[in-house]
Scaffold this motif. Sequence first.
Motif, PDB file in Angstrom:
ATOM      1  N   CYS A 257      16.534  32.920 -15.226  1.00  0.00           N
ATOM      2  CA  CYS A 257      15.258  33.610 -15.014  1.00  0.00           C
ATOM      3  C   CYS A 257      14.096  32.747 -15.517  1.00  0.00           C
ATOM      4  O   CYS A 257      14.093  32.310 -16.669  1.00  0.00           O
ATOM      5  CB  CYS A 257      15.336  34.927 -15.769  1.00  0.00           C
ATOM      6  SG  CYS A 257      13.775  35.759 -15.909  1.00  0.00           S
ATOM      7  N   THR A 258      13.107  32.528 -14.658  1.00  0.00           N
ATOM      8  CA  THR A 258      12.008  31.615 -15.016  1.00  0.00           C
ATOM      9  C   THR A 258      11.281  32.041 -16.283  1.00  0.00           C
ATOM     10  O   THR A 258      11.044  31.224 -17.175  1.00  0.00           O
ATOM     11  CB  THR A 258      11.004  31.515 -13.851  1.00  0.00           C
ATOM     12  OG1 THR A 258      11.707  31.128 -12.672  1.00  0.00           O
ATOM     13  CG2 THR A 258       9.922  30.490 -14.156  1.00  0.00           C
ATOM     14  N   TYR A 263      10.030  31.399 -21.978  1.00  0.00           N
ATOM     15  CA  TYR A 263      10.035  31.983 -23.335  1.00  0.00           C
ATOM     16  C   TYR A 263      10.856  31.089 -24.281  1.00  0.00           C
ATOM     17  O   TYR A 263      10.396  30.735 -25.373  1.00  0.00           O
ATOM     18  CB  TYR A 263      10.620  33.392 -23.261  1.00  0.00           C
ATOM     19  CG  TYR A 263      10.917  34.042 -24.595  1.00  0.00           C
ATOM     20  CD1 TYR A 263       9.891  34.563 -25.380  1.00  0.00           C
ATOM     21  CD2 TYR A 263      12.224  34.140 -25.066  1.00  0.00           C
ATOM     22  CE1 TYR A 263      10.172  35.159 -26.603  1.00  0.00           C
ATOM     23  CE2 TYR A 263      12.503  34.734 -26.284  1.00  0.00           C
ATOM     24  CZ  TYR A 263      11.473  35.240 -27.052  1.00  0.00           C
ATOM     25  OH  TYR A 263      11.753  35.817 -28.255  1.00  0.00           O
ATOM     26  N   LEU A 264      12.066  30.722 -23.843  1.00  0.00           N
ATOM     27  CA  LEU A 264      12.909  29.849 -24.670  1.00  0.00           C
ATOM     28  C   LEU A 264      12.195  28.542 -24.988  1.00  0.00           C
ATOM     29  O   LEU A 264      12.183  28.080 -26.138  1.00  0.00           O
ATOM     30  CB  LEU A 264      14.237  29.550 -23.956  1.00  0.00           C
ATOM     31  CG  LEU A 264      15.141  28.501 -24.627  1.00  0.00           C
ATOM     32  CD1 LEU A 264      15.682  29.002 -25.957  1.00  0.00           C
ATOM     33  CD2 LEU A 264      16.286  28.077 -23.710  1.00  0.00           C
ATOM     34  N   LEU A 265      11.577  27.946 -23.966  1.00  0.00           N
ATOM     35  CA  LEU A 265      10.924  26.649 -24.154  1.00  0.00           C
ATOM     36  C   LEU A 265       9.731  26.772 -25.094  1.00  0.00           C
ATOM     37  O   LEU A 265       9.601  26.004 -26.061  1.00  0.00           O
ATOM     38  CB  LEU A 265      10.494  26.074 -22.802  1.00  0.00           C
ATOM     39  CG  LEU A 265      11.657  25.670 -21.874  1.00  0.00           C
ATOM     40  CD1 LEU A 265      11.136  25.379 -20.464  1.00  0.00           C
ATOM     41  CD2 LEU A 265      12.415  24.471 -22.428  1.00  0.00           C
ATOM     42  N   HIS A 266       8.846  27.733 -24.812  1.00  0.00           N
ATOM     43  CA  HIS A 266       7.641  27.864 -25.653  1.00  0.00           C
ATOM     44  C   HIS A 266       8.017  28.181 -27.100  1.00  0.00           C
ATOM     45  O   HIS A 266       7.444  27.611 -28.036  1.00  0.00           O
ATOM     46  CB  HIS A 266       6.728  28.948 -25.091  1.00  0.00           C
ATOM     47  CG  HIS A 266       6.017  28.533 -23.829  1.00  0.00           C
ATOM     48  ND1 HIS A 266       5.027  29.290 -23.238  1.00  0.00           N
ATOM     49  CD2 HIS A 266       6.146  27.448 -23.041  1.00  0.00           C
ATOM     50  CE1 HIS A 266       4.591  28.689 -22.145  1.00  0.00           C
ATOM     51  NE2 HIS A 266       5.256  27.569 -22.000  1.00  0.00           N
ATOM     52  N   GLU A 267       8.979  29.093 -27.282  1.00  0.00           N
ATOM     53  CA  GLU A 267       9.371  29.466 -28.650  1.00  0.00           C
ATOM     54  C   GLU A 267      10.104  28.321 -29.346  1.00  0.00           C
ATOM     55  O   GLU A 267      10.277  28.341 -30.565  1.00  0.00           O
ATOM     56  CB  GLU A 267      10.247  30.726 -28.635  1.00  0.00           C
ATOM     57  CG  GLU A 267       9.533  32.001 -28.180  1.00  0.00           C
ATOM     58  CD  GLU A 267       8.449  32.460 -29.155  1.00  0.00           C
ATOM     59  OE1 GLU A 267       8.511  32.111 -30.339  1.00  0.00           O
ATOM     60  OE2 GLU A 267       7.511  33.150 -28.698  1.00  0.00           O
ATOM     61  N   SER A 268      10.568  27.346 -28.556  1.00  0.00           N
ATOM     62  CA  SER A 268      11.222  26.171 -29.142  1.00  0.00           C
ATOM     63  C   SER A 268      10.239  25.034 -29.367  1.00  0.00           C
ATOM     64  O   SER A 268      10.636  23.944 -29.783  1.00  0.00           O
ATOM     65  CB  SER A 268      12.353  25.686 -28.222  1.00  0.00           C
ATOM     66  OG  SER A 268      13.326  26.698 -28.067  1.00  0.00           O
ATOM     67  N   GLY A 296      16.269  39.537 -15.299  1.00  0.00           N
ATOM     68  CA  GLY A 296      15.501  38.960 -16.405  1.00  0.00           C
ATOM     69  C   GLY A 296      15.414  39.914 -17.590  1.00  0.00           C
ATOM     70  O   GLY A 296      15.258  41.117 -17.407  1.00  0.00           O
ATOM     71  N   GLN A 297      15.499  39.370 -18.794  1.00  0.00           N
ATOM     72  CA  GLN A 297      15.460  40.209 -20.001  1.00  0.00           C
ATOM     73  C   GLN A 297      14.030  40.468 -20.469  1.00  0.00           C
ATOM     74  O   GLN A 297      13.734  41.536 -20.982  1.00  0.00           O
ATOM     75  CB  GLN A 297      16.249  39.535 -21.119  1.00  0.00           C
ATOM     76  CG  GLN A 297      17.745  39.585 -20.935  1.00  0.00           C
ATOM     77  CD  GLN A 297      18.305  40.989 -21.063  1.00  0.00           C
ATOM     78  OE1 GLN A 297      19.049  41.455 -20.203  1.00  0.00           O
ATOM     79  NE2 GLN A 297      17.940  41.696 -22.114  1.00  0.00           N
ATOM     80  N   LEU A 298      13.145  39.470 -20.308  1.00  0.00           N
ATOM     81  CA  LEU A 298      11.777  39.636 -20.794  1.00  0.00           C
ATOM     82  C   LEU A 298      11.051  40.752 -20.034  1.00  0.00           C
ATOM     83  O   LEU A 298      10.190  41.439 -20.588  1.00  0.00           O
ATOM     84  CB  LEU A 298      11.008  38.313 -20.651  1.00  0.00           C
ATOM     85  CG  LEU A 298      10.279  37.869 -21.916  1.00  0.00           C
ATOM     86  CD1 LEU A 298      11.227  37.750 -23.082  1.00  0.00           C
ATOM     87  CD2 LEU A 298       9.529  36.576 -21.699  1.00  0.00           C
ATOM     88  N   ILE A 299      11.415  40.927 -18.765  1.00  0.00           N
ATOM     89  CA  ILE A 299      10.865  42.024 -17.973  1.00  0.00           C
ATOM     90  C   ILE A 299      11.050  43.340 -18.723  1.00  0.00           C
ATOM     91  O   ILE A 299      10.165  44.187 -18.757  1.00  0.00           O
ATOM     92  CB  ILE A 299      11.585  42.111 -16.600  1.00  0.00           C
ATOM     93  CG1 ILE A 299      11.134  40.983 -15.678  1.00  0.00           C
ATOM     94  CG2 ILE A 299      11.351  43.459 -15.936  1.00  0.00           C
ATOM     95  CD1 ILE A 299      11.825  41.010 -14.320  1.00  0.00           C
ATOM     96  N   LYS A 300      12.226  43.500 -19.338  1.00  0.00           N
ATOM     97  CA  LYS A 300      12.555  44.753 -20.023  1.00  0.00           C
ATOM     98  C   LYS A 300      11.946  44.808 -21.423  1.00  0.00           C
ATOM     99  O   LYS A 300      11.441  45.836 -21.869  1.00  0.00           O
ATOM    100  CB  LYS A 300      14.075  44.919 -20.138  1.00  0.00           C
ATOM    101  CG  LYS A 300      14.808  44.823 -18.815  1.00  0.00           C
ATOM    102  CD  LYS A 300      16.318  44.769 -19.010  1.00  0.00           C
ATOM    103  CE  LYS A 300      17.054  44.491 -17.717  1.00  0.00           C
ATOM    104  NZ  LYS A 300      17.010  43.066 -17.301  1.00  0.00           N
TER     105      LYS A 300
ATOM    106  N   GLY B 219      17.199  37.517 -23.801  1.00  0.00           N
ATOM    107  CA  GLY B 219      17.985  36.582 -22.991  1.00  0.00           C
ATOM    108  C   GLY B 219      18.413  35.299 -23.681  1.00  0.00           C
ATOM    109  O   GLY B 219      19.108  34.482 -23.084  1.00  0.00           O
ATOM    110  N   VAL B 220      17.981  35.118 -24.933  1.00  0.00           N
ATOM    111  CA  VAL B 220      18.256  33.835 -25.592  1.00  0.00           C
ATOM    112  C   VAL B 220      19.325  33.946 -26.683  1.00  0.00           C
ATOM    113  O   VAL B 220      19.449  33.055 -27.533  1.00  0.00           O
ATOM    114  CB  VAL B 220      16.963  33.187 -26.159  1.00  0.00           C
ATOM    115  CG1 VAL B 220      15.970  32.936 -25.032  1.00  0.00           C
ATOM    116  CG2 VAL B 220      16.326  34.052 -27.244  1.00  0.00           C
TER     117      VAL B 220
END
Lengths: 320, 320
Positions: A257-258, A263-268, A296-300, B219-220
């Motif tokens: 999921c984009t 989210y993973l990239l920015h938080e990393s 997608g999880q962030l949607i939720k 999701g992470v």
Amino acid sequence: MSHHRVQGFPEHVRVVDVGPRDGLQAWPDPVPTETKIAMVNGLIDAGIPQLEVTSFVSPRAVPQLSDAAEVLAQIDRSRGAELTALVPNAKGAARAIEAGIDAMVVFLSASESHNQANVNGSRARSLAAAAEIARMGEQAGIPVYGAIATAFGCPFEGNVPVADIVHVAQAYADSGIRKISLGDTTGMATPLLVQERCRNLAEAVPEADIALHFHNTRGVGLACVYAGLLEGITRYEASLGGIGGCPFAPGATGNICTEDLVYLLHESGVETGIDADKLLSLARWTETQLGRALPGQLIKAGPRLHLRQRDEVRSASGRA
Amino acid sequence: MSHHRVQGFPEHVRVVDVGPRDGLQAWPDPVPTETKIAMVNGLIDAGIPQLEVTSFVSPRAVPQLSDAAEVLAQIDRSRGAELTALVPNAKGAARAIEAGIDAMVVFLSASESHNQANVNGSRARSLAAAAEIARMGEQAGIPVYGAIATAFGCPFEGNVPVADIVHVAQAYADSGIRKISLGDTTGMATPLLVQERCRNLAEAVPEADIALHFHNTRGVGLACVYAGLLEGITRYEASLGGIGGCPFAPGATGNICTEDLVYLLHESGVETGIDADKLLSLARWTETQLGRALPGQLIKAGPRLHLRQRDEVRSASGRA
């Protein structure tokens, strides 16, 4: 925070959204052309730098994408996002060039039986077509990229020898196709395979510039991205909301999921140039338009610093 | 394959299933006691070495777990799996000891407001209770472990200073509680936070033996496991099928899924001693018993070398 970026991760990553093509090509309901256009323009507005907007395949084979030229004609080109399309053969390439695509993506499967099932022809024939399309691209001044499907495993043959990936990548490179994505077509990638394949390719075909394309079929899509980041790979393909697969077919899960990837990239601590809030709003809008829950999880859940009121969370709290 | 294990990963990991406690404590439907017993015995039969089987909290606060002693009484103890239960106070600890638990888990939140919301008392009071339970455990010859909730962020306060985690871990260690799990109660963990927190704790409280407990809310979850593995952490808490959260409440996603975690570990060359096939069968059986779709991906897709027939896959194939 004492560190600003996960140790070993690159500073900047290019996130490529392939949802309009990979996500929608097998979507079970008709998706109006204007919805696709709004999705693509929304992705561009959120700062996605590269998108696979459609596929110039036979409308008979993939009726979902028969509006390819129409979609392309109405995309906002002012932001400079790079628009790519999948082309299976010279006929498709001619249509893509005519429609004004920025770059073409040729593809074949690393495993013979998947290539036969997918395009009803041998890998050798697909490689010859890729070489022809590379020449057409050169004449038209349009870059050609190469995708290698079943690069981490084949649903029919099982494990795919790394030598087969190297062979295809070398053939691509010999045709002048140097931007190559490894496609995890049916979600068989694992971090170990990512590590092994990236290292083998870097050594055997150093002129290849590798991108990674994962599906989250077995839940380890973002763990595979993690492995890729540690190998220095800086281009990843994903789809908005995780659109893809077939909601009716258990086992056929979509792309990673984009917005979860971003989210993973920015938080990393990895930069993407993407506006995460706009992207999440677009994913939620798209879920509503498509009328089915997306994976997608962030949607939720929303972003992590979306704070709650006590009474909103208590009953769901883990108590540890 | 040229490598047998992902570079930097440990050789062996202990997978702790907390589904019967964390997964079922907020489950919206009644779950029969015999279903819980069958789940726990199935997990033990699959080789799970440690399980959080229940919680000796007030049956009024968590009616879902009011059958704690009854469940514990019917578990197969012959395989030597370590059975733990959450205990909030001395009264719960007395019940747990009486019921014959192998080890007790005390808990508090790193953030004051979450601790207040969760147990209606201050962190200082929870730490005092933990010290008392540690003494009770020592007298009874039963180990006591410590969980730190909201260790990666608080749904009310947002970011939680790493100093607060260190403070709680030190207080635990001072009470003789050295096995400490960092709980990602509402899914706010990221690989960067995992890296930072593990390193800070290793330096500040070297006597602490750290476990990680993630939820897959954003999701992470498995990417956070990846980060933990690279830090040398060898105990991870997960729940069968990813049971947990509340299926009615968007945003409240459950623990990372045990069988997906085991898949990631085994495919990465990390040993767990677990029979992945038995585990997957059990997850599928449990999904049927609970009567709701569970978030685990392997339940849907099966293991990666579950090969398909051509006509079964073609329509779902990614075409790249």
